[in-house]
Every structure is written in C-alpha cells, then in structure tokens.
Motif scaffolding. Sequence first.
Motif, short mmCIF file in Angstrom:
data_model
loop_
_atom_site.label_atom_id
_atom_site.label_comp_id
_atom_site.label_asym_id
_atom_site.label_seq_id
_atom_site.Cartn_x
_atom_site.Cartn_y
_atom_site.Cartn_z
N LYS A 1 0.84 -1.18 0.15
CA LYS A 1 -0.04 -0.11 0.05
C LYS A 1 0.89 1.34 0.03
N ARG A 2 2.16 1.17 -0.08
CA ARG A 2 3.08 2.28 0.18
C ARG A 2 4.15 2.33 -1.21
N TYR B 1 1.43 7.21 0.55
CA TYR B 1 0.52 5.95 0.72
C TYR B 1 -0.34 6.08 -0.43
#
Length: 747
Positions: A246-247, A252
């Motif tokens: 997710k990063r 983010y």
Amino acid sequence: MIMNTNTSSAFVMITLLILLIIPSSFFIDAEIMDYPSFVNGPNSWRNTLSTGYSFWESGSVRPILVSGMFACGFHCSFVDENCLFAVSIGSSKDNFDFSTQVVWSANRKNPVQMQALLELTSEGKLNLKDANDIVVFWSPSTPGKSISRLNLTSEGNLMLFNETNYIVWQSFDHPTDTLVRGQRLVPGQKLKASVSPDDPIEGLYAFAVSRGVFTANMDLNPPQIYYERPVEDNNSDNPYVEFKNKRFGSFYVGDSGSFIQLGSDGHLKAYELTESGWEGIDLLDLDQCSYPLQCGKYSLCSKEGCTFCSSYSIGLKGGYSQPIYSSLFSDTIITSEICKETCLKNCSCKAAIYNLGYCYFLSQVFSIEKNYSSDYYSNSAFIKVQNYPEKKRQNGAVIVASTLGAVLVVLLICGLFFLRAEKGFEEAEEHCLDNMLGMPTRFSYEELKNITKNFSNKLGEGGFGSVFHGILPLGSDVAVKHQFNFGAVNKSFIAEVQTIGSIHHFNLVSLVGFCAESSNKLLVYEYMANGSLDRWIFNQNRDLALGWQIRRKIILDIAKGLAYLHEECNQKIIHFDIKPQNILLDENFNAKISDFGLSKGTPGYMAPEWLSSCITEKVDVYSFGIVVLEILCGRRNVDESQQEEDMHLLGLFKRKQEEGQLMDLVDKCSDDMQSNAAEVVELMKVAAWCLQTEYARRPSMSTVVKLFEASVDVTGGLNEDFLNGLTLEPVDTFPSIVLSSMLSGPR
C-alpha cells in the motif's frame, strides 16, 4: 411422477446456469489461455491482426505473452497505428469493456508500424525490426550473454533468461514513466514522462530517488527541481524504494493503486480502474502553479488563471516566484536595479527573480508563480526580452556628427584591437561561457585529446572544422568538432554553444559539451552511427538502399525537428541550410538536424526570396521540399552526370508531372520504393507544396507534421496547380536583407 418432475426441474435449472455462466467466463479464460507466459527461442512474431477476436486486441494490444493482468506484445495507437513493444496492464470492467495501459515500453523513441518483426534469434539476440526486417529499432543490451527464453511474470516484469536459466535482463531495471506493484526505483534510475498523452517520446519531467529523497524535476543540465520529499521509511541498507504494501516510500497508495505514473504534465499519480476508466490520485502535494509548465513558458500562473508575459514589460512587480533557479548573489544584499542589470549582461540569464535583497538567475523560464503570501510582497520578476528601438528622423547635422563620432570610435577600436585583441577577446569570450547557467559539460583540451585518441579517427570535414570520433570515460560515443579559422569562428562558436546548448528535441542533434581554451574551440555532439543522409540516398548500391517506410520516417523526423525550431522554441530559429549533409542518422535511422547556428545556405537548396526580400522560416520549408524530392527520387537536386534536360531535378519533376509520369522519378535502386510508388508520388505532392515560389503559399512545418500524422487532410488540395508555382532554377546568391530576430546565431 413427483421424483421425475423434481429431477427434470433440477436438470433444466442446471442447464440454464451453465448457459448463463459459460459464455462469459469460459470465453475470457479461453482467450487468456491462448497466450503463454513464456516462450523459448528461436522464435519470431509479426505485428499483425489475429484472425480471431480477443479482449486484449480490443484494448489495442497484440499479445505475445500474457500473465495475470499483464500482457507483453505490440501496443498500438488507434490514431496512427504507431506501435510500441510494451508491457501493458489490462482489466475488464465488465464482459464487454476491456481497458489497457502501457506500463513499460522498449521503443518509446522509435515506434514501429504494422508488419514489424520481433525475433529471438538462434544466436541469442532479441531484435525489434521494421516491416522490411532490416532496421533494428530496439535490442536489449546483454553484452556477452545470449537470450534463450522470454518470460512475463504476474507482476508485469519481462525477464530474459539464458540457456542456464540465469536472468540476463529484465524490464523492472529499465523503467520508463511507470512503476507497478513489486517494482523498485533505485538511485540512478528515473521515471521520464512522455511529451504528451498521445506521444510516448520522453519529455522534460523526471522523477527519481537519491540519498533518501524523492525529487521531481525538469531534466535539464543541471536538473531543475520543483518537488522534494524525504523517503521516510527508507532503510539505509536498501537505497532503493519499492512499491508494495500500500506504500511507495513515504507515499501512501492504498489498495486501489495498480500502478504509479509520471504524467506529461509533471503530476505523479497512482492509478486504479473505475467505471469510467483509469483514474489517478495525485501523490504530490503541490498546487497547480508549482508545476513548471502549468501555463507554458514565459507565463504567469495565479489562482485567477494563466497570463502571458508582455514582451514590452521588463519588470513585473508583485509577489512572483519560481522554484527553479540558481542563486548568483547568495551572501550579498543588492538592489533590484543591480539584479536586473547583471542579468542583462549575463550570457545565459533568461530572467531574474529579486526577493528582499537577493537575486536569482533563471536559465530557463517556465511558468512563473504568483505568490500571495505577505512574505513575498517585495518580489520582482525581470524577464529578458528583445529590444525594438523606434526609428527617429535625424537632420543633416546630427548625421554628420554621428558619422564623425563613429569614425573616431572605429579608429579607437582598431587601435585597441592591434594592442590586445587576441587576449582580450578570448578572455571575454571564455568568461561569458563560464557564466552560462545550465550549459553542457565543459571539457579541457587535454580531455578531448584523450577522448579522441589525439584526434586520430576523422569522421568528416566541413567549412568550419573537422569532426572526430571519440569515446567518453563512461563508454558513450561522441563526435568532436574541432573548429578552425580565426575571427568569425569565435562568434559562430559562441552562437552554437548558446543556441544548441539550450535546445533539446529528439530530432535535433544534442550538444554534449564544449571546450574553449585559447584558440582551441571544440564542440562535443552525440554520435550518429549512420552518418549523414546523403551517403544513404545518393549511392547506387541496392544493398544499402533505404526502404519506403524508413524514408518516410526520416522525412517526418526532419519535419518535426524544423517545426520545433520554428514554432516551439522561445525564439524562432531558422536553420538556413537544410540539406542531406546536415541530416544525421543514428543507429536506428532516426533523423536529427545538425549545424543550426552555423548555417549560411547552400546553392541548390536556397529559396527564391533569398535574392530580393526579407527572409522568413519559409526558406527552411523550401529547402525541406528539395530534400524530400531527393529522398524519394534517390538523386541530387543538381546532378551534372545527367543529360542536360534532366540535370535539374525540379525541371524534370515538372516535366514528368505534365506527362503524367511522376512514377518514373521514384528511386529505382529500391524495389520497396517501386512497390510503394503510388504512396511515394502522393508525398511528392507535399514536396511541391513546400516548393512554391511565393513563400506565403508554402505550409508551415507544423502543418506538414499534422499531414503525416493524419490530423489534417490537405492531400486533396495538392493538385497540379501547385506545380505551376515551382521555381525551376536553383538560387545561388546570398540575401541582402535578413530578419536578425529570427536567426539561429550571429553570422
């Protein structure tokens, strides 16, 4: 009976469910299963439409390999059928709508056409070739290592293996403008945005990571940063940043992001597929005016919108700032007047930002941001513009006095010249070059002697100097032009450094560096492996004859380069000497224009207005028309080896048109040209349009480019009437009137 009825009903329901489920899921799975995820060599694939239908092809992809959401193959434009050998991500929003997006491409600078060939040879080479199987548009660099297998992973990584199953190359190590999940960005790599959403060629925007910091910048020399951000979760033992969990470093992305892409507008976005297509979420926390080209060059960006800077205003008071600058007076408090005057005297200063006693020089002027913060109330932006003095009537006395004064000044200058000319002018010139911001690398004379092995490998010689082959310490090939002659060469040298050093376009030869030491003036250019165009179109060797598609691409490349010089530079630049000798070809036969800044015209290529009137950029359009005919006919414009009535190509061209025999002119050394003779003749009409005696009737080069790219339709109007306006005799006299505001450099 009850049992039989239940059984029958159950059978009918199951049958209906099968009929509802199988047509969609089975069809999709069957299409995907048709494509393997790896192939072994030797093998080859043509860029052709398949006989069947697949969802990938509905998304403009002709797959070779498919793995999960990714396909590797030919990704083609719906507009002009230009194709990239690429890895694409695809996803179906429903059973009837399939969307694809290129996430990596091999030949973004060199698109191929239909019938192009990708081959994995028995010798272990992977080559992307043109439709004629001659020119190699792309081949991965795997020195000393053969390739035996292509594999596409489910993450979208194209991997090349040797016979011992060792990875010799992978696309994840060569990112273009996009990162997918699981991919890393390491120091030394960069994402390079495309010029536009429809043009995959590299633009100026770049994104990279170095020393724990993300930077977005304009990829100039030096890079001009418009965004910085620490890589907060970066491990010192792992200098790379990976897109996962997710990063992407300190960014983010979340669950929805399928890929991250640097757009042609400089925005870095994480994309997901929605009902309306691929939609991106901006990762850079910048307002619109912080992007260097939000409003284009030499424009003001504010919350009210974009405003073009007036060419009549030297100072723009108010809160203007730009995050792209170099500080000249870093520790000195000065006045705004000193800031302005110093910029005017500096060779490469295009504008100056004055802020509370500090002065910043801009070597490039992009969009200037208006800042509304009270801390910027005293800012001023000074933009250098051309001065147009008004003409005033002068009486006889003033003229006499001015003449006497001018004579005295000339005598004084001559005296000073004989006393200290050489040393003084050289020092002034070198001082000017030293103060140029954003210029190419400056080499010492000894460095260039080593690079060229003491100037031992001569590539050619012209009126301004000799050209030698050289190899830079990192292995790049270069062409080093050693300028000779004294006097005018100094002006030409400065002109070329100033002009070419600040201009970047794929179809213009790049200036890598220069040397200015005493009488030694040298220019270092990118090396063009296939030399000048004349050696390919004027020889009578069938083995070296260029095919139709290559010649057509060369003509388009020349047109794009000229359109950039005429319409996209800060100041209009006229080349003045477009001819085959000044068109250079790289290893993939991409054409690039050279020698703008030094050109003065060559008999046979000069427009008729050279003799009588003011010169415009249409002189280049005329010369372009001559070169197009030479490329298509395979002969020189003036060929004394021909019979007298055929000596001048333009006269022969008009006569053949009147006889309805234009196909007789098509280059006979190339069978491919002969088989495409009808298309060649249509292009001859474009050349005729460019060769009108009245320069106002000639098209702009941007119109010619649009004609090639099929965004305008003018071929219907290119009839015989255009041929009636041709000038049949070459112009061999230089002009008396030239607009200096349009020159590429001092003459």
